[in-house]
Design a protein around this motif. Structure first.
Motif, short mmCIF file in Angstrom:
data_model
loop_
_atom_site.label_atom_id
_atom_site.label_comp_id
_atom_site.label_asym_id
_atom_site.label_seq_id
_atom_site.Cartn_x
_atom_site.Cartn_y
_atom_site.Cartn_z
N GLN A 202 0.84 -1.19 0.00
CA GLN A 202 0.00 0.00 0.00
C GLN A 202 0.88 1.24 0.00
O GLN A 202 1.84 1.33 0.75
CB GLN A 202 -0.89 -0.02 1.24
N ILE A 203 0.56 2.20 -0.86
CA ILE A 203 1.35 3.44 -0.98
C ILE A 203 0.85 4.50 0.00
O ILE A 203 1.64 5.15 0.67
CB ILE A 203 1.28 4.00 -2.43
N LEU A 204 -0.45 4.66 0.06
CA LEU A 204 -1.03 5.68 0.93
C LEU A 204 -1.51 5.07 2.24
O LEU A 204 -2.05 3.96 2.26
CB LEU A 204 -2.19 6.38 0.23
N ALA A 205 -1.31 5.79 3.31
CA ALA A 205 -1.78 5.35 4.62
C ALA A 205 -3.30 5.46 4.69
O ALA A 205 -3.92 6.22 3.94
CB ALA A 205 -1.14 6.23 5.71
N GLU A 206 -3.88 4.70 5.59
CA GLU A 206 -5.32 4.77 5.83
C GLU A 206 -5.65 6.15 6.42
O GLU A 206 -4.81 6.76 7.10
CB GLU A 206 -5.76 3.68 6.82
N GLU A 207 -6.84 6.62 6.18
CA GLU A 207 -7.26 7.95 6.65
C GLU A 207 -7.10 8.09 8.17
O GLU A 207 -6.64 9.13 8.65
CB GLU A 207 -8.71 8.23 6.24
N SER A 208 -7.42 7.04 8.91
CA SER A 208 -7.28 7.10 10.38
C SER A 208 -5.82 7.25 10.79
O SER A 208 -5.50 7.96 11.74
CB SER A 208 -7.90 5.87 11.03
N GLU A 209 -4.92 6.60 10.05
CA GLU A 209 -3.49 6.71 10.35
C GLU A 209 -2.97 8.10 9.98
O GLU A 209 -2.17 8.69 10.72
CB GLU A 209 -2.70 5.64 9.60
N ILE A 210 -3.43 8.64 8.87
CA ILE A 210 -3.05 10.00 8.48
C ILE A 210 -3.46 10.99 9.56
O ILE A 210 -2.66 11.83 9.98
CB ILE A 210 -3.68 10.37 7.12
N ASN A 211 -4.68 10.87 10.03
CA ASN A 211 -5.18 11.77 11.07
C ASN A 211 -4.39 11.62 12.37
O ASN A 211 -4.09 12.61 13.04
CB ASN A 211 -6.67 11.53 11.32
N ARG A 212 -4.05 10.38 12.73
CA ARG A 212 -3.26 10.13 13.95
C ARG A 212 -1.89 10.79 13.83
O ARG A 212 -1.43 11.46 14.75
CB ARG A 212 -3.10 8.62 14.17
N ARG A 213 -1.25 10.62 12.69
CA ARG A 213 0.07 11.22 12.48
C ARG A 213 0.00 12.74 12.56
O ARG A 213 0.84 13.37 13.22
CB ARG A 213 0.61 10.80 11.10
N LYS A 214 -0.97 13.32 11.89
CA LYS A 214 -1.09 14.78 11.90
C LYS A 214 -1.34 15.32 13.31
O LYS A 214 -0.82 16.37 13.68
CB LYS A 214 -2.20 15.24 10.96
N GLU A 215 -2.13 14.60 14.07
CA GLU A 215 -2.41 15.04 15.44
C GLU A 215 -1.13 15.02 16.28
O GLU A 215 -0.87 15.93 17.06
CB GLU A 215 -3.49 14.16 16.08
N LEU A 216 -0.32 13.99 16.11
CA LEU A 216 0.96 13.94 16.82
C LEU A 216 1.86 15.09 16.37
O LEU A 216 2.55 15.71 17.19
CB LEU A 216 1.65 12.60 16.57
#
Length: 82
Positions: free
Chosen positions: A31-45
């Motif tokens: 998979q090239i793109l992360a799942e939306e939930s993972e993207i949101n988790r990363r951005k929050e951090l």
């Protein structure tokens, strides 16, 4: 006060490492793109990180624009927050 971003050599190396990770994922069929939930988790951090430059949402440790980098499945935080 936000620290200065790294020099062009460090940012270029980081960009090339990220591109290498994407290429490897393509070759391996990952998979090239992360799942939306993972993207949101990363951005929050990132939002709470002392190295984030908030107006451009740019990491002053690696120099990357985190709205883009957080979307790449194989990408990682330069200080291991994600």
């Amino acid at each position: 006060m936000t620290p200065d971003r790294p020099g062009i050599r460090v940012m270029t190396t980081n960009l090339l490492d990220t591109a290498k990770g994407i290429a490897q994922d393509v070759i391996e069929g990952n998979q090239i793109l992360a799942e939306e939930s993972e993207i949101n988790r990363r951005k929050e951090l990132c939002r709470t990180c002392e190295y984030i430059e908030p107006t451009k949402f740019r990491c002053m440790k690696c120099g990357c624009f985190m709205n883009s980098k957080a979307k790449i499945a194989s990408a990682n935080c330069p200080i291991s927050k994600w």
